[in-house]
Enzyme design. Structure first.
Site, short mmCIF file in Angstrom:
data_model
loop_
_atom_site.label_atom_id
_atom_site.label_comp_id
_atom_site.label_asym_id
_atom_site.label_seq_id
_atom_site.Cartn_x
_atom_site.Cartn_y
_atom_site.Cartn_z
N TRP A 100 5.14 45.22 -4.03
CA TRP A 100 5.66 45.29 -5.41
C TRP A 100 7.09 44.82 -5.48
CZ3 TRP A 100 1.91 45.12 -8.55
CH2 TRP A 100 0.70 45.75 -8.24
N ASP A 167 12.30 51.06 -8.97
CA ASP A 167 10.88 51.10 -9.36
C ASP A 167 10.33 52.40 -8.76
OD1 ASP A 167 8.16 50.91 -9.65
OD2 ASP A 167 7.98 48.92 -8.74
N LYS A 191 0.15 56.99 -12.66
CA LYS A 191 0.03 57.81 -11.45
C LYS A 191 0.50 59.24 -11.75
CE LYS A 191 1.01 53.40 -9.42
NZ LYS A 191 -0.28 52.92 -9.02
N1 PMP Z 1 5.34 48.93 -8.78
C1 PMP Z 1 4.66 49.83 -8.02
C2 PMP Z 1 5.41 50.60 -6.98
C3 PMP Z 1 3.29 50.00 -8.21
O1 PMP Z 1 2.61 50.88 -7.46
C4 PMP Z 1 2.61 49.25 -9.20
C5 PMP Z 1 1.14 49.41 -9.50
N2 PMP Z 1 0.37 50.05 -8.63
C6 PMP Z 1 3.36 48.33 -9.95
C7 PMP Z 1 4.71 48.22 -9.73
C8 PMP Z 1 2.71 47.50 -11.03
O2 PMP Z 1 2.43 48.30 -12.08
P1 PMP Z 1 1.63 47.82 -13.37
O3 PMP Z 1 0.24 47.57 -12.97
O4 PMP Z 1 1.82 48.96 -14.31
O5 PMP Z 1 2.31 46.57 -13.88
#
Ligand code: PMP
Length: 355
Positions: A100, A167, A191
């Protein structure tokens, strides 16, 4: 009986599902469904106000921090943050700790100069880099507190005078931390906050208004603050689920109370893994995530056998992310300790049978 170890969207409290079901049929005794009320009604304003107030209370936010509920997932934040915070030619500093964070880095390069201060890519992101230097002239420093796919978590807040951007999608509200040390925090709700379809953004207003590019109103944090998260039709239902989940956490005793349970769950799972040589956790001990435990077996046939066994026992989501393989077990706030007890018993029986 089912046990939900999904990585997100993931388990939510049973009490929330019950209240949401009632709200779909008859929201607060109005005879209307939550799905059919206008977002600019006092009814929905009450939901949004409670969600924001409860988030502020749980996170002990000071008066300088705003809470927003936005669209587009955490993935939109990957570009909305640099768009709002870094000028072309200016530096934004990033930590490269996993899938991510890597995506966030890629998007930031569209708007400014990105300096990656450290990376754990050399060992497949199985540890958190330490002892790096953050350039003092950076517009901000971005890091991911919990790497959902690789199973590492950063328990210490980086020491720096540079504005911190985090994040926290997969470990927000799971443990006590100083949220006020951050200039901006973002988290997809699916989550620990509530339902998919909304992203919580916490930010300090003084970091805004320093870039000189034009941007669409929907991507300008100042416009969202001015409109109280209602610049357009918000994801009403998703925010309702967040409000109820935040209320649940507050009634439970807040973050310190859930942290105690989360620590028990993680300790039980990792101590079981460490005691059974058939399983091998992939992350170095000190950086193991309390939200997503990642482990493998050396024999792919046995991995398949254990996965099938989990499925047969009503366990969802024990499989690892497609990019990593093996197993991943998510231990978010709403997962009861009893689910981990059942899983660890199954692991122990399986290991003894195969020994
Ligand atoms: N950052 C992290 C740490 C994640 O775990 C996730 C999704 N699992 C995201 C960003 C992306 O999130 P989204 O699908 O809401 O765009």
């Amino acid at each position: 009986m089912v046990y939900n170890f999904n990585a997100g969207p993931s388990i939510l409290p049973k009490e929330v599902f019950e209240e949401v079901s009632r709200g779909i049929l008859d929201f607060n005794g109005t005879g209307l469904s939550i799905l059919e009320i206008g977002h600019r009604t006092p009814l929905f304003q009450g939901v949004l106000d409670e969600a924001i107030a409860t988030a502020k209370e749980l996170m002990k936010l000071d008066a300088d921090h705003e809470v927003l509920f936005l669209h587009g997932g955490a993935t939109t934040q990957f570009f909305q943050i640099p768009m709002n915070l870094v000028n072309e030619g200016q530096t934004a500093a990033y930590l490269d700790c996993g899938t991510w964070g890597k995506k966030a880095i890629k998007e930031a390069k569209l708007y400014g100069h990105v300096e990656v201060v450290a990376s754990s890519k050399d060992k497949n992101y199985t540890y958190i880099p330490k002892g790096y230097t953050i350039p003092r002239d950076a517009a901000y420093f971005h890091y991911t507190t919990n790497n959902t796919i690789e199973g590492t978590e950063m328990f210490a807040i980086p020491e720096t005078d540079v504005p911190l951007v985090a994040d926290m999608s997969s470990d927000i509200l799971s443990r006590v931390t100083d949220f006020n040390k951050h200039a901006l925090i973002y988290a997809g709700a699916q989550k620990n906050i509530g339902a998919a379809g909304v992203t919580m953004v916490v930010l300090r207003k003084d970091i805004l208004g320093k870039v000189n590019r034009a941007m669409p109103g929907m991507l300008d944090y100042r416009e969202h603050i001015a409109a109280g998260s209602m610049l357009n039709t918000p994801p009403v239902f998703a925010i309702y689920v967040c409000m109820l989940t935040l209320r649940w956490l507050k009634n439970l005793g807040g973050i310190p109370a859930i942290e105690a349970v989360n620590t028990k769950k993680a300790d039980l799972l990792y101590s079981t893994l460490d005691s059974l040589p058939i399983f091998r956790p992939t992350v170095v001990k000190e950086d193991r995530s309390k939200m997503n435990a990642v482990f493998v077996m050396d024999d792919p046939a046995l991995e398949k056998e254990f996965q099938d066994l989990c499925k047969a026992e009503g366990m969802y989501g024990v499989k690892g992310h497609r990019s990593v393989g093996g197993f991943r077990v998510s231990l978010y706030n709403a997962l009861p300790l009893s689910s981990v007890e059942v899983l660890t018993q199954l692991m122990t029986q399986f290991a003894h049978k195969k020994a």
